[in-house]
Design an enzyme around this catalytic site. Structure first.
Site, PDB file in Angstrom:
ATOM      1  N   PHE A  59     143.664  68.396  43.582  1.00  0.00           N
ATOM      2  CA  PHE A  59     143.914  68.565  42.207  1.00  0.00           C
ATOM      3  C   PHE A  59     142.582  68.091  41.504  1.00  0.00           C
ATOM      4  O   PHE A  59     141.858  67.329  42.334  1.00  0.00           O
ATOM      5  CB  PHE A  59     145.035  67.906  41.486  1.00  0.00           C
ATOM      6  CG  PHE A  59     146.496  68.323  42.046  1.00  0.00           C
ATOM      7  CD1 PHE A  59     146.966  69.481  41.639  1.00  0.00           C
ATOM      8  CD2 PHE A  59     147.038  67.608  43.318  1.00  0.00           C
ATOM      9  CE1 PHE A  59     148.141  69.814  42.016  1.00  0.00           C
ATOM     10  CE2 PHE A  59     148.129  68.175  43.582  1.00  0.00           C
ATOM     11  CZ  PHE A  59     148.869  69.491  43.072  1.00  0.00           C
ATOM     12  N   SER A  90     152.434  73.652  44.955  1.00  0.00           N
ATOM     13  CA  SER A  90     152.205  72.737  44.483  1.00  0.00           C
ATOM     14  C   SER A  90     151.770  72.343  43.102  1.00  0.00           C
ATOM     15  O   SER A  90     150.728  73.302  42.654  1.00  0.00           O
ATOM     16  CB  SER A  90     151.310  71.644  45.370  1.00  0.00           C
ATOM     17  OG  SER A  90     151.794  71.468  46.842  1.00  0.00           O
ATOM     18  N   CYS A 112     152.200  65.180  42.911  1.00  0.00           N
ATOM     19  CA  CYS A 112     152.526  66.409  43.770  1.00  0.00           C
ATOM     20  C   CYS A 112     153.843  66.697  44.008  1.00  0.00           C
ATOM     21  O   CYS A 112     154.413  66.008  44.937  1.00  0.00           O
ATOM     22  CB  CYS A 112     151.542  66.410  44.804  1.00  0.00           C
ATOM     23  SG  CYS A 112     151.593  67.859  45.694  1.00  0.00           S
ATOM     24  N   THR A 135     156.832  70.086  44.761  1.00  0.00           N
ATOM     25  CA  THR A 135     156.885  71.551  45.330  1.00  0.00           C
ATOM     26  C   THR A 135     157.810  72.374  44.597  1.00  0.00           C
ATOM     27  O   THR A 135     159.017  71.876  44.181  1.00  0.00           O
ATOM     28  CB  THR A 135     157.378  71.558  46.810  1.00  0.00           C
ATOM     29  OG1 THR A 135     156.332  70.513  47.615  1.00  0.00           O
ATOM     30  CG2 THR A 135     157.436  72.832  47.241  1.00  0.00           C
ATOM     31  N   ALA A 141     162.397  63.171  45.262  1.00  0.00           N
ATOM     32  CA  ALA A 141     162.951  62.380  46.671  1.00  0.00           C
ATOM     33  C   ALA A 141     163.143  60.948  45.979  1.00  0.00           C
ATOM     34  O   ALA A 141     162.441  60.449  45.008  1.00  0.00           O
ATOM     35  CB  ALA A 141     162.005  62.435  47.482  1.00  0.00           C
ATOM     36  N   HIS A 148     149.037  62.176  45.173  1.00  0.00           N
ATOM     37  CA  HIS A 148     149.754  61.030  45.920  1.00  0.00           C
ATOM     38  C   HIS A 148     149.612  59.616  45.069  1.00  0.00           C
ATOM     39  O   HIS A 148     148.744  58.915  44.993  1.00  0.00           O
ATOM     40  CB  HIS A 148     149.320  60.798  47.448  1.00  0.00           C
ATOM     41  CG  HIS A 148     149.390  62.122  48.208  1.00  0.00           C
ATOM     42  ND1 HIS A 148     148.749  62.332  49.419  1.00  0.00           N
ATOM     43  CD2 HIS A 148     150.110  63.125  48.203  1.00  0.00           C
ATOM     44  CE1 HIS A 148     148.892  63.307  49.916  1.00  0.00           C
ATOM     45  NE2 HIS A 148     149.877  63.844  49.037  1.00  0.00           N
ATOM     46  N   THR A 157     137.672  58.026  33.376  1.00  0.00           N
ATOM     47  CA  THR A 157     136.839  56.982  33.811  1.00  0.00           C
ATOM     48  C   THR A 157     136.926  55.657  33.197  1.00  0.00           C
ATOM     49  O   THR A 157     137.196  55.495  32.090  1.00  0.00           O
ATOM     50  CB  THR A 157     135.040  57.307  33.045  1.00  0.00           C
ATOM     51  OG1 THR A 157     134.805  58.803  33.434  1.00  0.00           O
ATOM     52  CG2 THR A 157     134.164  56.373  33.645  1.00  0.00           C
TER      53      THR A 157
END
Length: 262
Positions: free
Chosen positions: A54, A94, A101, A103, A119, A157, A202
């Site tokens: 991404f 994704s 991320c 699904t 999950a 992640h 930033t």
């Protein structure tokens, strides 16, 4: 109802992607505490490999339509309304939801909704546990090779969460200060990249003694992401620049010393 699917959905659709027979919301400590494997097919959690990329440039803000357990009581799912990211969606795609991320398991092109599964480990490691029906979330599709890289490399992640400790207005800009753990803060540097709830930003300053860092949102960005909608004390998902983690890995492995000795 136009449900696009190339295989039998894992969870049957009821009333246009809506979750049915949702169990009452329980404290996360009861629902998501670590469980022992129930069978040999379950594997311990491992750091995901890079499968999607991404940019941290949020495409739209979607709204959570449904959130909870499915009929089996074991799968915790979320249905999100999102006109833009469904334009070319496919099962298994994704999508970064607040920088996480996830699904696509089902989608409805007519209702402009898609479903993802959450999950237990995802809920333990991210701020998604704080979401509820009606919450607004940042959304970004995984990039294609032809996509302009307007932000930086973001994997989706989440490394951990931070807590908003202050929000201060200066002109039409908004300063936000976030406190996080030393394990994450060591990878954050002034003028470096960081993804906050999936938004490429930033870093302005790092305050090591306070275990904090800050960043600024210009007026345009404030209107396009969910961060300004949050309050002091709420959590945000953080993903540090992957380059910093690679550097630490090389240094700790003795790679640099081995090069010097040649």
């Amino acid at each position: 109802m136009a449900i696009s699917s190339t295989s039998i959905p894992k969870f049957p659709l009821h009333n246009s992607l809506r979750l049915t027979n949702l169990k009452p919301k329980l404290p996360s400590s009861l629902i998501f505490k670590p469980q022992k494997p129930k069978s040999l097919t379950l594997k311990p959690y491992q750091t995901p490999q890079i499968k999607s990329l991404f940019t941290g440039i949020v495409e739209e803000m979607g709204k959570v339509r449904e959130l909870g357990f499915d009929e089996s009581g074991e799968s915790y799912d979320m249905v999100i309304h999102s006109p833009t990211v469904l334009e070319d969606v496919n099962l298994g795609d994704s999508i970064a939801v607040n920088g996480t991320c996830l699904t696509v398991t089902e989608f409805d092109s007519d209702r402009l909704e898609f479903k993802v599964g959450l999950a237990p480990e995802t809920l333990r490691k991210t701020s998604l546990i704080e979401l509820e029906k009606g919450s607004v979330v940042n959304l970004e599709r995984a990039v294609k090779p032809s996509t302009r890289m307007g932000g930086h490399f973001v994997q989706g992640h989440v490394d951990g969460t931070g807590e908003i400790v202050s929000m201060e207005v200066e002109g039409d800009s908004l300063w936000i200060k976030v406190k996080t753990s030393p394990e994450i803060l060591k990878f954050i540097v002034p003028k470096g990249f960081i993804a906050v709830d999936g938004t490429s930003l930033t870093v302005v300053e790092v305050f090591d003694e306070d275990e904090c860092f800050n960043f600024m949102l210009v007026e345009y960005t404030q209107q396009k992401v969910v961060i300004p909608l949050k309050k002091v004390g709420q959590k945000v998902n953080l993903e540090v620049d992957i380059l910093g983690k690679y550097v630490e890995r090389l240094l700790s492995s003795g790679f640099v010393e081995s090069i010097k000795s040649r």
